[in-house]
Design an enzyme around this catalytic site. Structure first.
Site, mmCIF file in Angstrom:
data_model
loop_
_atom_site.group_PDB
_atom_site.id
_atom_site.type_symbol
_atom_site.label_atom_id
_atom_site.label_comp_id
_atom_site.label_asym_id
_atom_site.label_seq_id
_atom_site.Cartn_x
_atom_site.Cartn_y
_atom_site.Cartn_z
ATOM 1 C CB VAL A 126 -5.490 1.444 0.986
ATOM 2 C CG1 VAL A 126 -4.794 1.197 -0.344
ATOM 3 C CG2 VAL A 126 -4.538 2.139 1.940
ATOM 4 C CG ASP B 17 18.211 6.632 11.745
ATOM 5 O OD1 ASP B 17 18.923 6.148 12.659
ATOM 6 O OD2 ASP B 17 18.649 7.444 10.903
ATOM 7 C CG ASP C 293 -2.078 -1.056 1.003
ATOM 8 O OD1 ASP C 293 -2.526 -1.226 -0.138
ATOM 9 O OD2 ASP C 293 -2.466 -1.698 1.990
ATOM 10 C CB ALA C 294 3.918 2.439 1.581
ATOM 11 C CG ASN D 122 -11.018 -3.043 0.470
ATOM 12 O OD1 ASN D 122 -10.071 -2.627 -0.192
ATOM 13 N ND2 ASN D 122 -11.001 -4.217 1.069
ATOM 14 C CE1 TYR D 123 -8.872 -5.553 4.777
ATOM 15 C CE2 TYR D 123 -8.343 -4.340 6.770
ATOM 16 C CZ TYR D 123 -8.679 -5.520 6.139
ATOM 17 O OH TYR D 123 -8.834 -6.653 6.883
#
Ligand SMILES: *[C@@H]1O[C@H](CO)[C@@H](O)[C@H](O)[C@H]1NC(C)=O
Ligand SMILES: *[C@@H]1O[C@H](CO)[C@@H](O)[C@H](O)[C@H]1NC(C)=O
Ligand SMILES: *[C@@H]1O[C@H](CO)[C@@H](O)[C@H](O)[C@H]1NC(C)=O
EC number: 1.4.3.-
Length: 724
Positions: free
Chosen positions: A453, A521, A368-369, A455-456
């Site tokens: 995203v 990080d 998704d990203a 539907n989710y």
């Protein structure tokens, strides 16, 4: 009218996102206003104060921050509207963009080198501001650096790579229209008894499954019927998949294998409050809110700098990562110094493989990203419901496909949370003769976004505690991706592998996993840190030593190289995972550190050679540690879309570089297995999981002894005007 309805329906996906491009200065979501807020009568002067609504926050959700004069204040602050406009105008006159149509897939800050950022002090001029740009021109992806001061453009060599950049929102939207250019598509829809005006289509990334998919950018479009429901996801046109060329926007192939599968009914699928019939059985709860009579304890300065209690950190919206935390420091209660904890942390990638190998489902293995842009999909938050009344909202400033800036209003919220939990406590039993009850309420500071995203819905929280703990939590909600079936009852398919659960008549919720991989990080009191596994081992006592036969002892092992820091969690081989600064010790000699504390999570069980798992190889372990490398930011690679998996965290980590007493990056993957159940229909109650970053010998002692308890005087009770 029919045409208009059709347009509306096809635009449904991402319509909010799209609309915002053009209307950011003019339209706004219906804001709550002062009159809607509960009128309080006095139990205390605060309750009756005319300024009641505004004392809750310096900022109301109706606020419209004008971003036109924003300037950056920190080397890692995101590009401003002015800077994006400048980059756009520099690019527009560049030869590469002059002759051909182009699309901008990324236009964000190109960060200065970390060494430069670390040397920078408040008051210093900022390092030269640059834009990092990924553009597609004539079917080729280009990576460019635009110097915003000199207007110099450098086209960077990307070397051979298999994948493509994050899709633009405009592309996703255009792709959903493409099937309608095909007569046979129209015909098959009509043959199933669906009016073309009732279609809602989704752009589904194709993953990567071999040579046949090479050398062109592809997307699969699947459609639903939105007749009689807003929840079209529950009415799939099963088995119909349209393969589309994402550059030329042409239909390549139509696969139509579900002609005999009925479209599930619309009844009981709508989830909107307005669509619910009155329920006389359920007793609803009274409204609830957090009150802060003296206002919030945090401030947001220079647009992105958050100060709260002993914490200071920067928070910014990012089109790919969503929320980015940078420069997180905590004040030491003994010395008063601000001490480094995190240089930068964010959601690096998501991986969502579905567990159905059939034609219309096998490719559903979303990232998704890197495919959709986790931040691009983060919608404006809903005041009072997504975030409590005391929340502060932050806007995202992103670039559209043409390189011009647009705003995503209220994309992140920031609020103090009090869930009635206890920060620490102790009470003395009367047998001691001492009358002691010392309790501190636990108040935390939450930075939240919610990405939809398709539907989710993913809710991402970064929750800061005054004791130094940071909890990173992901909530899953939204709507299942379901599969149509001819079955209406479990008694019809004994023994058959449905790849999921029958949730309603003709509706299967397909089994799937979610993995969310975080880039952390850590800079514990400076950049050079080590990763230490503190392994608990069973030690047997020697004969006659003790009535005990065994006990547990902690065995510390410093990971020298990357492979020693690839961690698969196991209940029966437990460890703590410390990030320490070996050069900074506490008074009694322990190295200062923070530990990564896993909680409920899921491990990936797919075959390592399964094409999706090669691309999602960054989920092969729950923890990884790599040496800092500014090119290694995205766990699935820079170009994830249709990538083959040759540029993932697994590949980097397998180089087995040295990581002891070096600037290191910790990667943590939060996982969920999801076997859908009927309660997930028609919309899923939120399921959450989290992990913690917790101080371990970082402070000399409990750092929150001097935080006071609550008193009744601090918290006056208001009562509604009507009953006053
Ligand atoms: C940043 O670091 C890279 C590699 O370490 C180096 O090639 C580059 O010149 C540096 N850039 C600046 C502006 O210092
Ligand atoms: C398919 O239907 C849509 C909606 O009615 C229409 O706009 C389009 O022209 C049709 N496509 C073809 C190829 O006929
Ligand atoms: C930094 O990362 C890039 C991309 O993975 C790699 O090509 C390069 O060799 C790395 N540098 C070091 C010093 O590991």
């Amino acid at each position: 009218m029919a045409a208009r309805r059709y347009l509306l329906s096809s635009f449904l996906f991402l319509t909010t996102a799209f609309a915002l491009f053009f209307t950011w200065l003019h339209l706004s979501p219906p804001p709550p206003n002062a009159a809607e807020l509960l009128d309080c009568a006095a139990y205390s002067p605060w309750c009756s104060s005319k300024s009641y609504p505004t004392t809750l926050g310096r900022q109301s959700p109706t606020r419209r921050h004008d971003h036109s004069s924003d300037t950056p204040h920190h080397p890692l602050d995101p590009l401003t509207v002015t800077e994006i406009n400048k980059a756009h105008s520099i690019l527009s006159s560049h030869p590469l963009f002059k002759s051909s149509p182009f699309s901008i897939h990324s236009l964000v800050l190109e960060e200065p080198n970390k060494s430069i950022v670390l040397k920078w002090k408040i008051g210093d001029p900022l390092p030269p501001r640059k834009a990092f740009v990924i553009a597609r021109v004539n079917g080729n992806s280009h990576v460019l650096t635009v110097d915003l001061t000199t207007a110099n453009v450098v086209i960077r060599e990307t070397g051979p790579h298999s994948g493509y950049p994050v899709m633009t929102v405009e592309e996703m939207n255009s792709a959903t229209f493409v099937p309608l250019t095909s007569e046979s598509f129209n015909q098959t829809i009509l043959n199933r008894g669906i009016a073309l005006s009732d279609l809602a289509c989704l752009p589904i990334s194709t993953g990567w499954f071999g040579a046949a998919e090479e050398n062109r950018r592809l997307i699969k479009v699947q459609c639903y019927s939105m007749k009689d429901t807003a929840n079209f996801y529950m009415r799939p046109i099963e088995g119909l998949t349209v393969l589309v060329d994402l550059d030329s926007l042409e239909v390549i192939e139509i696969s139509d294998k579900g002609k005999n599968i009925p479209i599930p009914k619309a009844a009981n699928t709508d989830y909107r409050y307005s669509a619910q019939p009155p329920n006389k059985v359920m007793k609803v709860l009274n409204p609830i809110s957090i009150e802060q009579p003296k206002g919030p304890s945090f401030t947001v300065e220079e647009n992105y700098l958050v100060k709260w209690g002993n914490w200071e950190f920067h928070l910014k919206p990012d089109p790919r990562a969503g929320i980015v935390i940078y420069g997180a420091k905590i004040r030491d209660p003994e010395t008063g110094d601000l001490r480094d904890v995190i240089y930068k942390g964010y959601t690096s990638e998501l991986f969502v493989p579905y567990m159905d190998p059939t034609d219309a489902w096998y490719f559903k293995t979303y990232m998704d990203a890197g495919e959709y842009g986790f931040g691009l999909q983060a919608m404006s938050l809903d005041p009072l419901n997504d975030c409590p009344r005391n929340a502060y909202y932050m806007d995202g400033v992103f670039a559209a496909v043409d390189g011009k800036p647009y705003l995503r209003r209220n994309m992140i919220c920031l609020f103090e949370s009090y869930a009635g939990d206890i920060g620490w406590r102790h009470a003395e039993s009367p047998i001691t003769g001492m009358d002691i009850t010392e309790v501190r309420p636990k108040v935390t500071l939450v930075a939240r976004m919610a990405a939809s995203v398709a539907n989710y819905d993913y809710i991402v929280d970064w929750e800061f505690q005054t004791d130094g703990l940071i909890r990173i939590k992901v909530g899953l909600s939204g709507i299942l991706m379901v599969k149509g079936t001819s079955y209406e009852n479990t008694n019809q398919f004994a023994g058959e592998d449905l790849h999921g659960t029958l949730l309603s008549e003709n509706v299967i919720g397909v089994i799937h996993d979610h993995y969310i991989t975080f880039y952390l990080d850590m800079d514990i009191d400076g950049s050079d840190n080590s990763f230490v596994k503190v392994n608990l081992q069973r030690q047997r006592t020697s004969k006659g030593e003790s009535p005990r036969k065994s006990y547990l002892k902690a065995v510390r092992k410093v990971a020298k190289t990357e492979k020693e820091a690839q961690v698969k969690l196991s209940l029966y081989d437990p460890s703590e995972f410390h990030v320490v600064n070996p050069s900074v010790k506490t008074r009694v000699g322990n190295p200062v550190g923070y530990k990564v504390v896993p909680a409920a999570t899921a491990g990936n069980l797919l075959d390592l050679d399964d094409p999706p798992q090669r691309r999602g190889a960054f989920t092969n372990n729950q923890i990884w540690v790599t040496p800092y490398n500014r090119s290694e930011e995205w766990a699935g690679g820079q170009f994830v879309y249709q990538s083959h998996g040759e540029d993932t965290l697994q590949t980097w980590s397998d180089r087995d570089r040295e990581i002891e007493n070096k600037d290191i990056v910790v990667w943590y993957t939060l996982g969920f297995h999801h076997i859908p159940c009927q309660e997930d229909f028609p919309i899923m109650p939120t399921v959450s999981a989290s992990f913690d970053l917790k101080p371990v010998n970082f402070f000399e002692s409990n750092p929150i002894l001097s935080f006071p308890p609550n008193t009744f005087e601090d918290l006056p009770v208001c009562k509604p005007a009507a009953s006053a």
